[in-house]
Design an enzyme around this catalytic site. Structure first.
Site, PDB file in Angstrom:
ATOM      1  N   LYS A  58     -32.959 -33.363  -1.749  1.00 18.85           N
ATOM      2  CA  LYS A  58     -34.161 -33.796  -2.476  1.00 18.85           C
ATOM      3  C   LYS A  58     -35.306 -32.790  -2.289  1.00 18.85           C
ATOM      4  CE  LYS A  58     -37.148 -36.482  -0.533  1.00 18.85           C
ATOM      5  NZ  LYS A  58     -38.595 -36.366  -0.417  1.00 18.85           N
ATOM      6  N   ASN A  59     -35.533 -32.373  -1.052  1.00 18.27           N
ATOM      7  CA  ASN A  59     -36.698 -31.518  -0.810  1.00 18.27           C
ATOM      8  C   ASN A  59     -36.530 -30.118  -1.400  1.00 18.27           C
ATOM      9  OD1 ASN A  59     -38.043 -33.587   0.387  1.00 18.27           O
ATOM     10  ND2 ASN A  59     -37.638 -32.943   2.491  1.00 18.27           N
ATOM     11  N   CYS A 153     -50.985 -40.837   3.483  1.00 15.40           N
ATOM     12  CA  CYS A 153     -49.555 -41.121   3.454  1.00 15.40           C
ATOM     13  C   CYS A 153     -49.224 -42.029   4.618  1.00 15.40           C
ATOM     14  CB  CYS A 153     -48.817 -39.797   3.579  1.00 15.40           C
ATOM     15  SG  CYS A 153     -47.068 -39.994   3.626  1.00 15.40           S
ATOM     16  N   ARG A 158     -52.011 -35.671   6.052  1.00 20.09           N
ATOM     17  CA  ARG A 158     -51.227 -34.510   5.603  1.00 20.09           C
ATOM     18  C   ARG A 158     -52.167 -33.523   4.922  1.00 20.09           C
ATOM     19  NH1 ARG A 158     -45.460 -36.999   3.653  1.00 20.09           N
ATOM     20  NH2 ARG A 158     -44.810 -34.847   3.719  1.00 20.09           N
ATOM     21  N   ASP A 341     -37.738 -35.910   9.856  1.00 18.03           N
ATOM     22  CA  ASP A 341     -37.180 -36.846   8.875  1.00 18.03           C
ATOM     23  C   ASP A 341     -35.955 -37.588   9.410  1.00 18.03           C
ATOM     24  OD1 ASP A 341     -39.154 -36.161   7.141  1.00 18.03           O
ATOM     25  OD2 ASP A 341     -37.886 -35.070   5.721  1.00 18.03           O
ATOM     26  N   ARG A 433     -36.697 -43.362  -3.202  1.00 18.75           N
ATOM     27  CA  ARG A 433     -37.352 -42.070  -3.456  1.00 18.75           C
ATOM     28  C   ARG A 433     -36.417 -40.916  -3.085  1.00 18.75           C
ATOM     29  NH1 ARG A 433     -42.138 -41.122   0.039  1.00 18.75           N
ATOM     30  NH2 ARG A 433     -41.487 -39.074  -0.646  1.00 18.75           N
TER      31      ARG A 433
HETATM   32  C1  UD1 Z   1     -42.024 -31.442   4.173  1.00 21.21           C
HETATM   33  C2  UD1 Z   1     -40.978 -32.434   3.706  1.00 21.21           C
HETATM   34  C3  UD1 Z   1     -40.993 -33.679   4.580  1.00 21.21           C
HETATM   35  C4  UD1 Z   1     -40.850 -33.284   6.045  1.00 21.21           C
HETATM   36  C5  UD1 Z   1     -41.860 -32.218   6.447  1.00 21.21           C
HETATM   37  C6  UD1 Z   1     -41.630 -31.668   7.839  1.00 21.21           C
HETATM   38  C7  UD1 Z   1     -40.823 -31.984   1.343  1.00 21.21           C
HETATM   39  C8  UD1 Z   1     -41.111 -32.444  -0.046  1.00 21.21           C
HETATM   40  N1  UD1 Z   1     -41.266 -32.767   2.338  1.00 21.21           N
HETATM   41  O1  UD1 Z   1     -43.288 -32.078   4.042  1.00 21.21           O
HETATM   42  O2  UD1 Z   1     -39.913 -34.512   4.180  1.00 21.21           O
HETATM   43  O3  UD1 Z   1     -41.055 -34.429   6.850  1.00 21.21           O
HETATM   44  O4  UD1 Z   1     -41.781 -31.095   5.540  1.00 21.21           O
HETATM   45  O5  UD1 Z   1     -40.356 -31.149   7.956  1.00 21.21           O
HETATM   46  O6  UD1 Z   1     -40.180 -30.981   1.558  1.00 21.21           O
HETATM   47  N2  UD1 Z   1     -50.051 -29.185   7.877  1.00 21.21           N
HETATM   48  C9  UD1 Z   1     -51.336 -28.745   8.023  1.00 21.21           C
HETATM   49  N3  UD1 Z   1     -51.927 -28.083   6.968  1.00 21.21           N
HETATM   50  C10 UD1 Z   1     -51.280 -27.836   5.809  1.00 21.21           C
HETATM   51  C11 UD1 Z   1     -49.951 -28.290   5.669  1.00 21.21           C
HETATM   52  C12 UD1 Z   1     -49.353 -28.961   6.731  1.00 21.21           C
HETATM   53  O7  UD1 Z   1     -51.961 -28.941   9.063  1.00 21.21           O
HETATM   54  O8  UD1 Z   1     -51.861 -27.231   4.910  1.00 21.21           O
HETATM   55  C13 UD1 Z   1     -49.388 -29.874   8.995  1.00 21.21           C
HETATM   56  C14 UD1 Z   1     -48.966 -31.308   8.667  1.00 21.21           C
HETATM   57  O9  UD1 Z   1     -50.018 -32.222   8.864  1.00 21.21           O
HETATM   58  C15 UD1 Z   1     -47.817 -31.527   9.603  1.00 21.21           C
HETATM   59  C16 UD1 Z   1     -47.188 -30.148   9.718  1.00 21.21           C
HETATM   60  O10 UD1 Z   1     -48.161 -29.226   9.252  1.00 21.21           O
HETATM   61  O11 UD1 Z   1     -48.307 -31.905  10.869  1.00 21.21           O
HETATM   62  C17 UD1 Z   1     -45.929 -29.970   8.915  1.00 21.21           C
HETATM   63  O12 UD1 Z   1     -46.154 -30.372   7.573  1.00 21.21           O
HETATM   64  P1  UD1 Z   1     -45.367 -29.705   6.353  1.00 21.21           P
HETATM   65  O13 UD1 Z   1     -44.236 -28.893   6.893  1.00 21.21           O
HETATM   66  O14 UD1 Z   1     -46.350 -29.036   5.465  1.00 21.21           O
HETATM   67  O15 UD1 Z   1     -44.778 -30.976   5.626  1.00 21.21           O
HETATM   68  P2  UD1 Z   1     -44.626 -31.200   4.090  1.00 21.21           P
HETATM   69  O16 UD1 Z   1     -44.353 -29.904   3.398  1.00 21.21           O
HETATM   70  O17 UD1 Z   1     -45.727 -32.054   3.608  1.00 21.21           O
END
Ligand code: UD1
Length: 466
Positions: A58-59, A153, A158, A341, A433
């Site tokens: 999915k991701n 969320c 996030r 996850d 989802r």
């Molecule tokens: C993606 C996955 C989600 C998974 C997560 C971590 C998808 C669609 N979703 O979510 O299923 O749980 O990776 O493996 O692929 N952060 C910041 N600033 C930013 C972005 C992130 O501080 O600009 C922090 C977040 O709060 C979190 C960490 O970085 O603590 C990791 O988040 P991130 O890897 O970005 O997760 P997603 O891409 O949202």
């Protein structure tokens, strides 16, 4: 000639003639239509036994669908999981003029040569955060995109500061107005970008924009998840020049144009891991097929630690849980660490193990919300900040429980499969989802689980299972 003009309702509209273009969501399920109140009814106690075919990731699919808008040529995508998140992203793409033809349940043809609108409306983002991948994709291709700022969320804050930092480093102007992130650039120029946190989303968004920037970009402290690599491979198949995906440092040489491609999405690491833990928790014997065992190493390692047998072959992994489950400690980490996850699924297993386990959640701060529900089924778990201290219980007992989010929802279903008696899981829209035909795949492994819509259907299920 493409021209940008402003429309009050839809924001920026791309138009070939200068006349106003309209949004084309027609024929699609209404975004405002509520989901039916479906539930899973589960009678626990059957060990899961057999083989299960794992679908596309999915991701990875979400990133690849967004990236498919970056060429005017047609793209064929295979092994697309038929889940709610991919459907909603496809709707978001269609709303800006992308033509998506479904060849069969898992294959789509995408043509983005007639995009007329660079604004992604609020409704789509509310349903699925990954709509913001269109920000990087459209910024790369058109040098402009407007996407609603994703909201909060269930699993915690996030932020998207790293996405914004990356776009700015490429020379884009990024501002937030009226709940929209607006990003535009005269010219995107490659740059050296150090991400302050390892972020899958920021790595993906910046990689897409940089793929069509002028010159070279280096992303340091990049995420290494399999779906980051899959996106890089897909972009390369469209003519991009991306090296190092899967390591901390990704190097991108921007290209002026991307072309059509045919691409097969990798198998879903988390769907596979969920079935592997379902086997462990129900004392079963399950072979997950169509997987990449390398992507499952951290999951297999923990299953071995708690006493399961794990057999790997080329594209399958078999999990046998013949002995009582033992305890262990886990800390979630970016890939190749244990995935956040999979955290709820391993907690469900450790809740039935002998001894005390400690699980530390290091990615999302609010990801133990399901523990209250698990406690109602008999688990002994104490949560302190980002740590869960789990004293293994002898058994779970069936209860009415609510899925708080996608992965926790799936984990509660697994708990129900191991519990004595009947469980009813509410809010399964979260589970749908990310899991295609979840209950049907579980049924094929011998689980007693049905999707029910009414009290009458629930009573019927209870009569059936005795
Ligand atoms: C993606 C996955 C989600 C998974 C997560 C971590 C998808 C669609 N979703 O979510 O299923 O749980 O990776 O493996 O692929 N952060 C910041 N600033 C930013 C972005 C992130 O501080 O600009 C922090 C977040 O709060 C979190 C960490 O970085 O603590 C990791 O988040 P991130 O890897 O970005 O997760 P997603 O891409 O949202």
């Amino acid at each position: 000639m493409l021209k940008l003009c402003r429309n009050r309702r839809h924001g920026w509209i791309l138009n070939r003639s200068g006349s106003r273009a309209v949004c084309a969501v027609s024929g699609q399920e209404s975004l405002n239509r509520g989901y039916a109140m479906e539930q899973y009814a589960i009678k626990g106690g059957n060990p899961l036994v057999g083989e299960v075919e794992i679908g596309g990731a999915k991701n990875a699919a979400l990133a690849i669908l967004a990236a498919a808008t970056m060429t005017d040529e047609t793209v064929l995508i295979e092994n697309l999981p038929d889940v709610r998140d991919t459907k909603v992203l496809i709707q978001a793409m269609e709303s800006i003029g992308v033509i998506v033809n479904r060849i069969d349940r898992h294959t789509v043809k995408i043509n983005a040569s007639h995009i007329h609108d660079l604004t992604i409306e609020d409704d789509y983002i509310k349903k699925i955060r990954a709509s913001y991948y269109l920000l990087g994709a459209l910024l790369g291709k058109y040098r402009k995109a407007e996407v609603s700022l994703p909201g909060g969320c269930n699993i915690g804050l996030r932020p998207i500061d790293q996405h914004i930092k990356g776009f700015r480093a490429l020379g884009a102007n990024v501002r937030i107005e009226h709940g929209l992130i607006i990003t535009e650039a005269e010219e995107l120029r490659g740059n050296h970008i150090y991400l302050d946190v390892v972020s899958v989303g920021a790595t993906i968004n910046v990689m897409m924009a940089a793929a069509m920037a002028t010159g070279k970009t280096t992303i340091e402290n990049a995420a290494k998840e399999p779906h980051v690599v899959d996106l890089a491979n897909f972009l390369n198949s469209m003519g991009a020049d991306i090296k190092g995906a899967g390591t901390d440092v990704i190097r991108i040489k921007g290209v002026a144009k991307l072309h059509g491609s045919e691409y097969t999405i990798i198998p879903d690491q988390i769907e596979a891991g969920t079935f592997m833990f379902a086997a462990a928790v129900t004392k079963g014997d399950v072979t997950v097929k169509n997987v990449i065992p390398k992507h499952l190493e951290s999951i297999s390692a923990k299953l071995l630690e708690i006493g399961c047998e794990v057999e790997e072959s080329d594209d399958a992994v078999r999990v046998v849980a013949a002995k009582p489950l033992g305890h262990t400690h886990v800390k979630t980490l970016p890939y190749p660490g244990f995935p956040t996850d999979m955290q709820p699924q391993i907690v469900v297993a450790l809740g039935l193990s002998t001894g005390t386990s400690i699980v530390t959640e290091s990615i999302f701060e609010n990801r133990f919300k399901y523990v209250d529900e698990l406690t109602r089924m008999g688990a002994n778990i104490k949560v302190e900040g980002n740590t869960a201290i789990i004293d293994g219980a002898e058994r779970y007992t069936g209860a009415s429980i609510t899925a708080p989010d996608l992965r926790a929802g799936a984990a509660l279903v697994i708990a129900g499969l191991a519990a004595e008696g009947v469980s009813v899981v509410d809010d399964i829209k979260f589970i749908e989802r990310g899991y295609e035909d979840f209950h049907i795949k579980l049924q094929s492994l011998g689980a007693q689980i049905d999707k029910v819509n009414t009290e009458r259907e629930l009573q019927k299920f209870k009569l059936k299972v005795g």
